[in-house]
Design a protein around this motif. Structure first.
Motif, PDB file in Angstrom:
ATOM      1  N   PRO A 118       0.819  -1.223   0.000  1.00 57.47           N
ATOM      2  CA  PRO A 118       0.000   0.000   0.000  1.00 57.47           C
ATOM      3  C   PRO A 118       0.847   1.264   0.000  1.00 57.47           C
ATOM      4  N   GLY A 119       0.312   2.324  -0.596  1.00 57.67           N
ATOM      5  CA  GLY A 119       1.055   3.574  -0.734  1.00 57.67           C
ATOM      6  C   GLY A 119       1.593   4.117   0.572  1.00 57.67           C
ATOM      7  N   LEU A 120       0.810   4.031   1.649  1.00 61.19           N
ATOM      8  CA  LEU A 120       1.257   4.548   2.940  1.00 61.19           C
ATOM      9  C   LEU A 120       2.484   3.822   3.465  1.00 61.19           C
ATOM     10  N   LEU A 121       2.718   2.614   2.969  1.00 61.20           N
ATOM     11  CA  LEU A 121       3.811   1.782   3.486  1.00 61.20           C
ATOM     12  C   LEU A 121       4.989   1.697   2.530  1.00 61.20           C
ATOM     13  N   VAL A 171       8.607  14.865 -13.223  1.00 62.88           N
ATOM     14  CA  VAL A 171       7.243  14.376 -12.977  1.00 62.88           C
ATOM     15  C   VAL A 171       7.275  13.213 -11.996  1.00 62.88           C
ATOM     16  N   ILE A 172       8.169  12.270 -12.220  1.00 58.48           N
ATOM     17  CA  ILE A 172       8.283  11.119 -11.323  1.00 58.48           C
ATOM     18  C   ILE A 172       8.696  11.576  -9.926  1.00 58.48           C
ATOM     19  N   ASP A 173       9.629  12.523  -9.851  1.00 60.24           N
ATOM     20  CA  ASP A 173      10.087  13.027  -8.557  1.00 60.24           C
ATOM     21  C   ASP A 173       8.928  13.622  -7.754  1.00 60.24           C
ATOM     22  N   LYS A 174       8.053  14.357  -8.418  1.00 62.35           N
ATOM     23  CA  LYS A 174       6.915  14.971  -7.725  1.00 62.35           C
ATOM     24  C   LYS A 174       5.940  13.923  -7.212  1.00 62.35           C
ATOM     25  N   ARG A 234       3.826  10.870  -2.520  1.00 61.28           N
ATOM     26  CA  ARG A 234       3.549   9.595  -1.846  1.00 61.28           C
ATOM     27  C   ARG A 234       4.350   9.470  -0.553  1.00 61.28           C
ATOM     28  N   THR A 235       5.589   9.907  -0.568  1.00 63.63           N
ATOM     29  CA  THR A 235       6.410   9.867   0.643  1.00 63.63           C
ATOM     30  C   THR A 235       5.845  10.786   1.713  1.00 63.63           C
ATOM     31  N   GLU A 236       5.329  11.939   1.292  1.00 62.69           N
ATOM     32  CA  GLU A 236       4.722  12.868   2.253  1.00 62.69           C
ATOM     33  C   GLU A 236       3.502  12.249   2.908  1.00 62.69           C
ATOM     34  N   ARG A 237       2.728  11.484   2.142  1.00 62.74           N
ATOM     35  CA  ARG A 237       1.569  10.796   2.719  1.00 62.74           C
ATOM     36  C   ARG A 237       1.987   9.889   3.879  1.00 62.74           C
ATOM     37  N   ALA A 238       3.138   9.257   3.735  1.00 65.89           N
ATOM     38  CA  ALA A 238       3.592   8.291   4.745  1.00 65.89           C
ATOM     39  C   ALA A 238       3.883   8.947   6.086  1.00 65.89           C
ATOM     40  N   HIS A 239       4.071  10.274   6.110  1.00 70.36           N
ATOM     41  CA  HIS A 239       4.302  10.960   7.381  1.00 70.36           C
ATOM     42  C   HIS A 239       3.090  10.870   8.306  1.00 70.36           C
TER      43      HIS A 239
END
Length: 273
Positions: free
Chosen positions: A103-106, A127-130, A135-140
């Motif tokens: 899952p994206g959060l993980l 584009v990929i970096d953004k 997605r990484t920010e979501r994991a916070h």
């Protein structure tokens, strides 16, 4: 701290009360449920452009919501997922079944990057970096020690499908295992041995809130559906319960995840022919 979406939601509540309408009554004018209106007021659901126009007409707000919805709705996430991401950020509990991927959060950044490159093989790096950064920010969301409660059921496919190569998979699965070991989440694996199960047709996410009804989200390529329909929520809750019943226990699941991570790590260290 309140953001723009919360302020627009508060203005919606004030406008509704000035019109002497309950959430249910306004919902009937808009052809949505009263709980949907409550979620827009609470900021758990965004006010989409067509809804903004209908609100301005129903509440005689002179185009206020239509003017503000575009600015408020700006998102780092793909359009089909943006509303679900915003709801996820304020949920007190998330239950998720993922049929193909972690899952994206993980996800780790390298795992996420491999996925986005597969989705968009000709996209430029920026584009990929953004996408990876969003997605990484979501994991916070998981930085808080206890909230939200996260319960994830992963199909064994997510462990066996090699995304990004052995080193990426070893790191990704070790990350999931570490979250489980420090009791930040509950994770179960639905093994191949379970055979047919209650969600063979795809993934599922359920989100619960303090002051709003639960939401469910189902996703397909470049499409997503977020709903608060009580009958659908009830059906999806049963589906999730059946998945948990068919899955390995958390202890067995952790052992399988860590074993898979070790296998990938060993494969990465093996000399190449």
């Amino acid at each position: 701290m309140s953001g723009p979406k919360d302020l627009v939601g508060e203005e919606l509540r004030h406008a509704r009360e000035r019109a002497d309408l309950t959430q249910q009554a306004l919902g009937e004018l808009l052809f949505v449920s009263g709980s949907y209106v409550g979620q827009m007021e609470a900021g758990t659901r965004r006010i989409l452009p067509d809804m903004a126009q209908r609100l301005d007409e129903a509440l005689e707000t002179g185009g206020f919501f239509e003017r503000h919805c575009t600015k408020v709705n700006a998102s780092k996430h793909p359009a089909h997922f943006a509303e679900a991401a915003e709801a996820e950020a304020v949920a007190i509990e998330i239950r998720q079944y993922e049929s193909l991927l972690i899952p994206g959060l993980l996800q780790t950044p390298d795992y996420a990057r491999a996925i986005f490159l597969a989705y968009q093989p000709t996209a430029p790096d920026e584009v990929i970096d953004k996408l990876v950064a969003a997605r990484t920010e979501r994991a916070h969301l998981l930085d808080h020690p206890t909230k939200p409660l996260l319960w994830a059921v992963l199909d064994e496919t997510a462990l066996r499908r090699e995304v990004g190569g052995p080193a990426v998979m070893a790191e990704a699965l070790a990350h999931v295992a570490a979250l489980a070991r420090r009791r930040r989440m509950i994770v179960q694996v639905l093994p191949f041995a379970a055979g047919a199960h209650a969600s063979l047709d795809g993934s599922l996410k359920l989100m619960y809130f303090t002051d709003a009804p639960p939401l469910s989200f189902v996703e397909a390529p470049s499409m997503g559906q977020l709903t608060d329909d009580p009958a659908t929520i009830t059906r999806h809750q049963l589906t999730y319960d059946l998945l948990r019943a068919d899955a390995l226990t958390p202890r067995q699941s952790l052992a399988m995840i860590e074993s898979a991570a070790e296998d990938y790590a060993h494969e990465d260290r093996s000399p190449r022919a």
